[in-house]
Design a protein around this motif. Structure first.
Motif, PDB file in Angstrom:
ATOM      1  N   GLN A 112      20.449  24.822  83.583  1.00 32.76           N
ATOM      2  CA  GLN A 112      19.268  24.514  82.774  1.00 32.76           C
ATOM      3  C   GLN A 112      18.939  25.629  81.783  1.00 32.76           C
ATOM      4  O   GLN A 112      18.210  25.404  80.817  1.00 32.76           O
ATOM      5  N   THR A 113      19.475  26.806  82.023  1.00 32.75           N
ATOM      6  CA  THR A 113      19.277  27.928  81.098  1.00 32.75           C
ATOM      7  C   THR A 113      20.342  27.925  80.004  1.00 32.75           C
ATOM      8  O   THR A 113      20.028  28.090  78.822  1.00 32.75           O
ATOM      9  N   VAL A 114      21.590  27.713  80.395  1.00 34.92           N
ATOM     10  CA  VAL A 114      22.728  27.855  79.483  1.00 34.92           C
ATOM     11  C   VAL A 114      22.844  26.707  78.482  1.00 34.92           C
ATOM     12  O   VAL A 114      22.882  26.933  77.260  1.00 34.92           O
ATOM     13  N   ILE A 115      22.911  25.468  78.987  1.00 39.57           N
ATOM     14  CA  ILE A 115      23.191  24.332  78.114  1.00 39.57           C
ATOM     15  C   ILE A 115      22.107  24.086  77.066  1.00 39.57           C
ATOM     16  O   ILE A 115      22.403  23.979  75.866  1.00 39.57           O
ATOM     17  N   PRO A 116      20.817  24.003  77.435  1.00 36.56           N
ATOM     18  CA  PRO A 116      19.784  23.767  76.410  1.00 36.56           C
ATOM     19  C   PRO A 116      19.673  24.895  75.385  1.00 36.56           C
ATOM     20  O   PRO A 116      19.126  24.693  74.301  1.00 36.56           O
ATOM     21  N   TYR A 117      20.188  26.083  75.705  1.00 41.43           N
ATOM     22  CA  TYR A 117      20.134  27.194  74.740  1.00 41.43           C
ATOM     23  C   TYR A 117      21.333  27.158  73.797  1.00 41.43           C
ATOM     24  O   TYR A 117      21.182  27.057  72.571  1.00 41.43           O
ATOM     25  N   TYR A 118      22.531  27.198  74.355  1.00 45.62           N
ATOM     26  CA  TYR A 118      23.726  27.293  73.520  1.00 45.62           C
ATOM     27  C   TYR A 118      24.086  25.968  72.840  1.00 45.62           C
ATOM     28  O   TYR A 118      24.813  25.965  71.845  1.00 45.62           O
ATOM     29  N   PHE A 139      32.599  27.106  70.551  1.00 47.80           N
ATOM     30  CA  PHE A 139      33.168  28.116  71.447  1.00 47.80           C
ATOM     31  C   PHE A 139      33.456  29.406  70.687  1.00 47.80           C
ATOM     32  O   PHE A 139      33.095  30.503  71.134  1.00 47.80           O
ATOM     33  N   VAL A 140      34.095  29.278  69.537  1.00 45.33           N
ATOM     34  CA  VAL A 140      34.445  30.453  68.730  1.00 45.33           C
ATOM     35  C   VAL A 140      33.193  31.162  68.233  1.00 45.33           C
ATOM     36  O   VAL A 140      33.133  32.405  68.199  1.00 45.33           O
ATOM     37  N   THR A 141      32.162  30.397  67.866  1.00 49.21           N
ATOM     38  CA  THR A 141      30.914  31.000  67.389  1.00 49.21           C
ATOM     39  C   THR A 141      30.268  31.847  68.472  1.00 49.21           C
ATOM     40  O   THR A 141      29.875  32.988  68.235  1.00 49.21           O
ATOM     41  N   ASN A 158      32.727  30.908  77.709  1.00 47.27           N
ATOM     42  CA  ASN A 158      33.503  30.240  78.763  1.00 47.27           C
ATOM     43  C   ASN A 158      32.603  29.421  79.681  1.00 47.27           C
ATOM     44  O   ASN A 158      32.944  28.300  80.064  1.00 47.27           O
ATOM     45  N   LYS A 159      31.446  29.996  80.027  1.00 54.95           N
ATOM     46  CA  LYS A 159      30.535  29.293  80.925  1.00 54.95           C
ATOM     47  C   LYS A 159      30.017  28.011  80.287  1.00 54.95           C
ATOM     48  O   LYS A 159      29.970  26.950  80.927  1.00 54.95           O
ATOM     49  N   VAL A 160      29.624  28.083  79.014  1.00 62.89           N
ATOM     50  CA  VAL A 160      29.132  26.899  78.306  1.00 62.89           C
ATOM     51  C   VAL A 160      30.181  25.795  78.331  1.00 62.89           C
ATOM     52  O   VAL A 160      29.878  24.630  78.632  1.00 62.89           O
ATOM     53  N   ARG A 192      40.806  31.939  76.433  1.00 65.61           N
ATOM     54  CA  ARG A 192      39.547  31.902  77.170  1.00 65.61           C
ATOM     55  C   ARG A 192      39.547  32.921  78.304  1.00 65.61           C
ATOM     56  O   ARG A 192      38.656  32.922  79.155  1.00 65.61           O
ATOM     57  N   SER A 193      40.558  33.772  78.291  1.00 66.11           N
ATOM     58  CA  SER A 193      40.669  34.743  79.382  1.00 66.11           C
ATOM     59  C   SER A 193      39.613  35.824  79.251  1.00 66.11           C
ATOM     60  O   SER A 193      39.234  36.233  78.156  1.00 66.11           O
ATOM     61  N   THR A 194      39.103  36.257  80.374  1.00 67.64           N
ATOM     62  CA  THR A 194      38.149  37.370  80.413  1.00 67.64           C
ATOM     63  C   THR A 194      38.659  38.403  81.409  1.00 67.64           C
ATOM     64  O   THR A 194      39.376  38.072  82.363  1.00 67.64           O
ATOM     65  N   ILE A 195      38.292  39.630  81.174  1.00 66.88           N
ATOM     66  CA  ILE A 195      38.687  40.707  82.084  1.00 66.88           C
ATOM     67  C   ILE A 195      37.736  40.706  83.271  1.00 66.88           C
ATOM     68  O   ILE A 195      36.538  40.914  83.116  1.00 66.88           O
TER      69      ILE A 195
END
Length: 370
Positions: A112-118, A139-141, A158-160, A192-195
């Motif tokens: 509910q925090t991530v999707i309505p924001y991004y 995604f790139v933005t 990645n989470k979005v 989409r890889s993250t360390i």
């Protein structure tokens, strides 16, 4: 359970260990969560599957208003499937997904925090209008430029997309769309890889931290994490009712599997330093004793100032696992102590909570010293 839902009914409801429902007529119901929150919901069968949506929360929304809103929502759900395909917005899909699935409270709050924001400018768009190019561009933005003036963040991008992909798979199951537009990232091999973090405290660093800890609730919780390997939320939300003479029971876990922790001498010493109060939690919030502490950042900053050692709570879990390995505890037992799921079929047959295996686990926990 079926019953007529009245104001008196709502006032008498008590939470249980697991969520449960009280259902009335015409699809109207209430869901009572373990932490005491009561949600008004509407549910019905559509295409041989249950559709459930949240209307509001009691007592913030009056019962009369909830029933009226539920009747309108039920009409929206039951519109012709072809109409629904073309009229379903991302907001409607999101509400249906989050209300139908039994998501953990922390997961739901995250969604509910991530999707309505991004994806704020997509919420009223039709799901069928969200294209591959839109997904790739967003995604790139988020990853490279930052969203709405924020800083670029690979992890949030990645989470979005991970959540959006789950939503789109849900829409596919409902025959709203035929293809998941988020798949374009995989098809184009977008990076989409993250360390992954690998930081932990060495045994001398962990010893210095433990020796500096006071009887502040967060500092005692940190000690608990170092000697049990618990996740931050698991440690902070321990209830007194789940602590016995021999065991700590963690019910709200990441993998939804109850986790039993034998109480060693060191764990008992930590428990003895925690004052009993009217709060159901070992580590109650200073603002509301009926809730547990959530924000640990001020305490971590204070510890860093005192010791010069910087760490996050999940570093303590890696510290615990690393130390367990260093003192010779076998890999399978470490997985058990961390409450990680085991993919090996034979290991799945082992009843880890048997009396003898809990004793083995206690012996292993006693070997984790710093």
């Amino acid at each position: 359970m079926r019953a007529t839902i009245t104001a008196k009914t709502l006032q008498s409801l008590q939470p249980k260990d697991k969520p449960y429902f009280i259902r009335s007529t015409n699809g109207f119901a209430v869901k009572i969560n373990p932490k005491g929150s009561i949600k008004y919901i509407i549910e019905t069968k559509l295409n041989c599957r249950t559709v459930r949506r949240t209307i509001g929360t009691y007592p913030a929304m009056p019962l009369k208003d909830a029933k009226e809103a539920g009747a309108k929502l039920l009409q929206e759900i039951l519109i012709e499937p072809n109409q629904r395909k073309t009229s379903t917005s991302l907001r409607m899909l999101f509400d249906s997904y989050t209300s139908t699935l039994n998501l953990k409270e922390t997961t739901l709050k995250d969604y509910q925090t991530v999707i309505p924001y991004y994806l704020s400018d997509w919420m009223n768009k039709k799901v069928t209008s969200i294209s591959k190019s839109m997904v790739e561009k967003r995604f790139v933005t988020i990853r490279d430029k930052g969203w709405q003036g924020g800083i670029p963040t690979h992890s949030q991008a990645n989470k979005v997309m991970r959540i959006l992909s789950a939503l789109m798979n849900y829409a596919m199951a409902d025959d709203i769309i035929q293809q998941n537009p988020v798949d374009v990232l995989k098809q184009k091999r977008v990076d989409r890889s993250t360390i992954k973090r690998s930081s932990y405290l060495t045994a001398p660093e962990a010893r210095e931290v433990t020796e500096s800890l006071s009887d502040h609730p967060v500092e005692l919780a940190i000690a608990m994490m170092l000697y049990t390997g618990l996740r931050k939320n698991e440690a902070l939300s321990i209830r007194w009712e789940n602590v016995t003479k021999d065991l700590i029971t963690i019910k709200d876990t990441k993998n939804h599997r109850e986790h039993l922790i034998p109480i060693t001498e060191r764990i008992q010493k930590i428990l003895d330093r925690i004052p009993r109060s009217s709060s159901p939690f070992l580590f109650p919030s200073p603002v509301d004793k009926q809730k547990n502490i959530r924000d640990v950042r001020p305490t971590l900053k204070r510890i860093e100032k005192n010791t010069g050692i910087n760490f996050k709570c999940h570093d303590l879990r890696r510290t615990f696992a690393t130390r367990a390995s260093e003192v010779g505890i076998d890999f399978l037992m470490i997985k058990r102590m961390l409450n990680h799921k085991v993919s090996d079929i034979t290991a799945q047959y082992i009843q880890w909570n048997s009396k003898e295996n809990l004793q083995k686990m206690k012996e292993a926990l006693e070997r984790v010293v710093y």
